[in-house]
Write a protein that holds these residues in place. Sequence first.
Motif, PDB file in Angstrom:
ATOM      1  N   ASN A   1      15.094  -3.059  -0.229  1.00 18.70           N
ATOM      2  CA  ASN A   1      15.132  -4.193  -1.147  1.00 18.70           C
ATOM      3  C   ASN A   1      14.321  -5.340  -0.548  1.00 18.70           C
ATOM      4  OD1 ASN A   1      16.935  -6.038   0.447  1.00 18.70           O
ATOM      5  ND2 ASN A   1      18.400  -4.377   0.121  1.00 18.70           N
ATOM      6  N   PHE A   2      13.986  -6.293  -1.394  1.00 17.29           N
ATOM      7  CA  PHE A   2      13.111  -7.378  -0.976  1.00 17.29           C
ATOM      8  C   PHE A   2      13.662  -8.137   0.223  1.00 17.29           C
ATOM      9  CE2 PHE A   2      11.764 -11.804  -1.017  1.00 17.29           C
ATOM     10  CZ  PHE A   2      10.393 -11.644  -0.958  1.00 17.29           C
ATOM     11  N   LYS A   3      14.932  -8.460   0.200  1.00 16.27           N
ATOM     12  CA  LYS A   3      15.518  -9.251   1.281  1.00 16.27           C
ATOM     13  C   LYS A   3      15.374  -8.544   2.633  1.00 16.27           C
ATOM     14  CE  LYS A   3      19.734 -11.405   2.909  1.00 16.27           C
ATOM     15  NZ  LYS A   3      21.166 -11.345   2.922  1.00 16.27           N
ATOM     16  N   ASP A   4      15.725  -7.262   2.682  1.00 17.93           N
ATOM     17  CA  ASP A   4      15.635  -6.516   3.943  1.00 17.93           C
ATOM     18  C   ASP A   4      14.190  -6.370   4.407  1.00 17.93           C
ATOM     19  OD1 ASP A   4      18.384  -6.261   3.928  1.00 17.93           O
ATOM     20  OD2 ASP A   4      18.356  -4.198   3.177  1.00 17.93           O
ATOM     21  N   LEU A   5      13.283  -6.086   3.471  1.00 14.23           N
ATOM     22  CA  LEU A   5      11.874  -5.929   3.837  1.00 14.23           C
ATOM     23  C   LEU A   5      11.264  -7.255   4.287  1.00 14.23           C
ATOM     24  CD1 LEU A   5      10.817  -3.482   1.020  1.00 14.23           C
ATOM     25  CD2 LEU A   5      10.960  -2.972   3.471  1.00 14.23           C
ATOM     26  N   TYR A   6      11.612  -8.329   3.608  1.00  8.56           N
ATOM     27  CA  TYR A   6      11.112  -9.654   3.992  1.00  8.56           C
ATOM     28  C   TYR A   6      11.604 -10.018   5.388  1.00  8.56           C
ATOM     29  CZ  TYR A   6      10.097 -14.619   3.894  1.00  8.56           C
ATOM     30  OH  TYR A   6       9.621 -15.874   4.194  1.00  8.56           O
ATOM     31  N   THR A   7      12.879  -9.781   5.656  1.00 14.04           N
ATOM     32  CA  THR A   7      13.450 -10.075   6.975  1.00 14.04           C
ATOM     33  C   THR A   7      12.766  -9.253   8.064  1.00 14.04           C
ATOM     34  OG1 THR A   7      15.571 -10.647   5.976  1.00 14.04           O
ATOM     35  CG2 THR A   7      15.598 -10.087   8.315  1.00 14.04           C
ATOM     36  N   ALA A   8      12.540  -7.972   7.799  1.00 12.75           N
ATOM     37  CA  ALA A   8      11.884  -7.108   8.774  1.00 12.75           C
ATOM     38  C   ALA A   8      10.429  -7.534   8.996  1.00 12.75           C
ATOM     39  CB  ALA A   8      11.953  -5.646   8.310  1.00 12.75           C
ATOM     40  N   ALA A   9       9.715  -7.872   7.931  1.00 15.43           N
ATOM     41  CA  ALA A   9       8.322  -8.314   8.062  1.00 15.43           C
ATOM     42  C   ALA A   9       8.247  -9.625   8.829  1.00 15.43           C
ATOM     43  CB  ALA A   9       7.687  -8.460   6.681  1.00 15.43           C
TER      44      ALA A   9
ATOM     45  N   LEU B   1       0.857  -1.186   0.000  1.00 17.21           N
ATOM     46  CA  LEU B   1       0.000   0.000   0.000  1.00 17.21           C
ATOM     47  C   LEU B   1       0.891   1.232   0.000  1.00 17.21           C
ATOM     48  CD1 LEU B   1      -2.520  -1.207   2.699  1.00 17.21           C
ATOM     49  CD2 LEU B   1      -2.894  -1.149   0.239  1.00 17.21           C
ATOM     50  N   LYS B   2       0.646   2.132  -0.932  1.00 18.80           N
ATOM     51  CA  LYS B   2       1.465   3.321  -1.083  1.00 18.80           C
ATOM     52  C   LYS B   2       0.865   4.485  -0.299  1.00 18.80           C
ATOM     53  CE  LYS B   2       3.647   5.960  -4.755  1.00 18.80           C
ATOM     54  NZ  LYS B   2       3.779   6.126  -6.198  1.00 18.80           N
ATOM     55  N   ASN B   3       1.733   5.238   0.390  1.00 19.33           N
ATOM     56  CA  ASN B   3       1.321   6.436   1.123  1.00 19.33           C
ATOM     57  C   ASN B   3       0.142   6.171   2.058  1.00 19.33           C
ATOM     58  OD1 ASN B   3       3.286   7.955  -0.269  1.00 19.33           O
ATOM     59  ND2 ASN B   3       1.874   8.263  -1.961  1.00 19.33           N
ATOM     60  N   THR B   4       0.288   5.153   2.900  1.00 18.44           N
ATOM     61  CA  THR B   4      -0.788   4.745   3.793  1.00 18.44           C
ATOM     62  C   THR B   4      -0.282   4.699   5.228  1.00 18.44           C
ATOM     63  OG1 THR B   4      -1.638   3.387   1.996  1.00 18.44           O
ATOM     64  CG2 THR B   4      -2.531   2.962   4.161  1.00 18.44           C
ATOM     65  N   SER B   5      -1.092   5.164   6.165  1.00 19.37           N
ATOM     66  CA  SER B   5      -0.701   5.146   7.573  1.00 19.37           C
ATOM     67  C   SER B   5      -0.771   3.726   8.131  1.00 19.37           C
ATOM     68  CB  SER B   5      -1.637   6.044   8.394  1.00 19.37           C
ATOM     69  OG  SER B   5      -2.926   5.464   8.463  1.00 19.37           O
ATOM     70  N   PHE B   6      -0.041   3.507   9.233  1.00 21.40           N
ATOM     71  CA  PHE B   6      -0.078   2.202   9.891  1.00 21.40           C
ATOM     72  C   PHE B   6      -1.498   1.885  10.346  1.00 21.40           C
ATOM     73  CE2 PHE B   6       0.193  -0.367  13.802  1.00 21.40           C
ATOM     74  CZ  PHE B   6       0.648  -1.549  13.218  1.00 21.40           C
TER      75      PHE B   6
ATOM     76  N   LEU C   1       6.985  -3.457  12.864  1.00 20.58           N
ATOM     77  CA  LEU C   1       8.373  -3.502  13.314  1.00 20.58           C
ATOM     78  C   LEU C   1       8.782  -2.077  13.611  1.00 20.58           C
ATOM     79  CD1 LEU C   1      11.035  -4.979  13.741  1.00 20.58           C
ATOM     80  CD2 LEU C   1      11.566  -4.527  11.345  1.00 20.58           C
ATOM     81  N   TRP C   2       9.139  -1.798  14.840  1.00 21.37           N
ATOM     82  CA  TRP C   2       9.561  -0.438  15.232  1.00 21.37           C
ATOM     83  C   TRP C   2      11.074  -0.384  15.185  1.00 21.37           C
ATOM     84  CZ3 TRP C   2       5.765   2.811  15.121  1.00 21.37           C
ATOM     85  CH2 TRP C   2       4.483   2.383  15.412  1.00 21.37           C
ATOM     86  N   THR C   3      11.597   0.309  14.208  1.00 20.30           N
ATOM     87  CA  THR C   3      13.038   0.434  14.093  1.00 20.30           C
ATOM     88  C   THR C   3      13.471   1.764  14.688  1.00 20.30           C
ATOM     89  OG1 THR C   3      12.790   1.318  11.865  1.00 20.30           O
ATOM     90  CG2 THR C   3      13.250  -1.035  12.061  1.00 20.30           C
ATOM     91  N   ILE C   4      14.661   1.756  15.262  1.00 21.93           N
ATOM     92  CA  ILE C   4      15.184   2.968  15.899  1.00 21.93           C
ATOM     93  C   ILE C   4      16.347   3.494  15.069  1.00 21.93           C
ATOM     94  CG2 ILE C   4      16.292   3.894  17.958  1.00 21.93           C
ATOM     95  CD1 ILE C   4      14.826   1.682  19.524  1.00 21.93           C
TER      96      ILE C   4
ATOM     97  N   VAL D   1       8.715   1.182   3.704  1.00 21.90           N
ATOM     98  CA  VAL D   1       9.839   1.568   2.860  1.00 21.90           C
ATOM     99  C   VAL D   1       9.980   3.080   2.967  1.00 21.90           C
ATOM    100  CG1 VAL D   1      10.667   1.647   0.485  1.00 21.90           C
ATOM    101  CG2 VAL D   1       9.357  -0.331   1.258  1.00 21.90           C
ATOM    102  N   PRO D   2      11.118   3.651   3.138  1.00 19.83           N
ATOM    103  CA  PRO D   2      12.447   3.051   3.185  1.00 19.83           C
ATOM    104  C   PRO D   2      12.929   2.743   4.602  1.00 19.83           C
ATOM    105  CG  PRO D   2      12.710   5.399   2.990  1.00 19.83           C
ATOM    106  CD  PRO D   2      11.213   5.115   3.020  1.00 19.83           C
ATOM    107  N   LYS D   3      12.116   3.085   5.614  1.00 16.40           N
ATOM    108  CA  LYS D   3      12.576   2.962   6.995  1.00 16.40           C
ATOM    109  C   LYS D   3      13.046   1.547   7.348  1.00 16.40           C
ATOM    110  CE  LYS D   3       9.980   2.955  10.711  1.00 16.40           C
ATOM    111  NZ  LYS D   3       8.984   3.299  11.681  1.00 16.40           N
ATOM    112  N   ASP D   4      12.322   0.524   6.900  1.00 17.30           N
ATOM    113  CA  ASP D   4      12.659  -0.850   7.269  1.00 17.30           C
ATOM    114  C   ASP D   4      13.463  -1.574   6.195  1.00 17.30           C
ATOM    115  OD1 ASP D   4      11.293  -0.752   9.784  1.00 17.30           O
ATOM    116  OD2 ASP D   4       9.420  -0.832   8.667  1.00 17.30           O
ATOM    117  N   GLY D   5      13.754  -0.897   5.091  1.00 14.06           N
ATOM    118  CA  GLY D   5      14.548  -1.498   4.026  1.00 14.06           C
ATOM    119  C   GLY D   5      14.130  -0.955   2.676  1.00 14.06           C
TER     120      GLY D   5
END
Length: 79
Positions: free
Chosen positions: A50-58, A3-8, A76-79, A44-48
Amino acid sequence: MFLKNTSFACIKDKIENLLSHLQLTYTIDTVSVSISASAGVVSVPKDGTNFKDLYTAADKALYETKKTKKKAVSKLWTI
């Protein structure tokens, strides 16, 4: 789900709606099977980026959800 430009909050509502439709009990002959689901949300881009980084974070967010409660959505809350 992408989902593009969507709030949590909006994403959480959409996923909870989807999960409610998946959470059914099926009976075949005398055997009943219940289905439940959980979800992990990343951005994206906070949690990654590319696919690998986003998949790992999800995956990490999903397992955090499963540790705390069933039938839920976690971000996933990243600091």
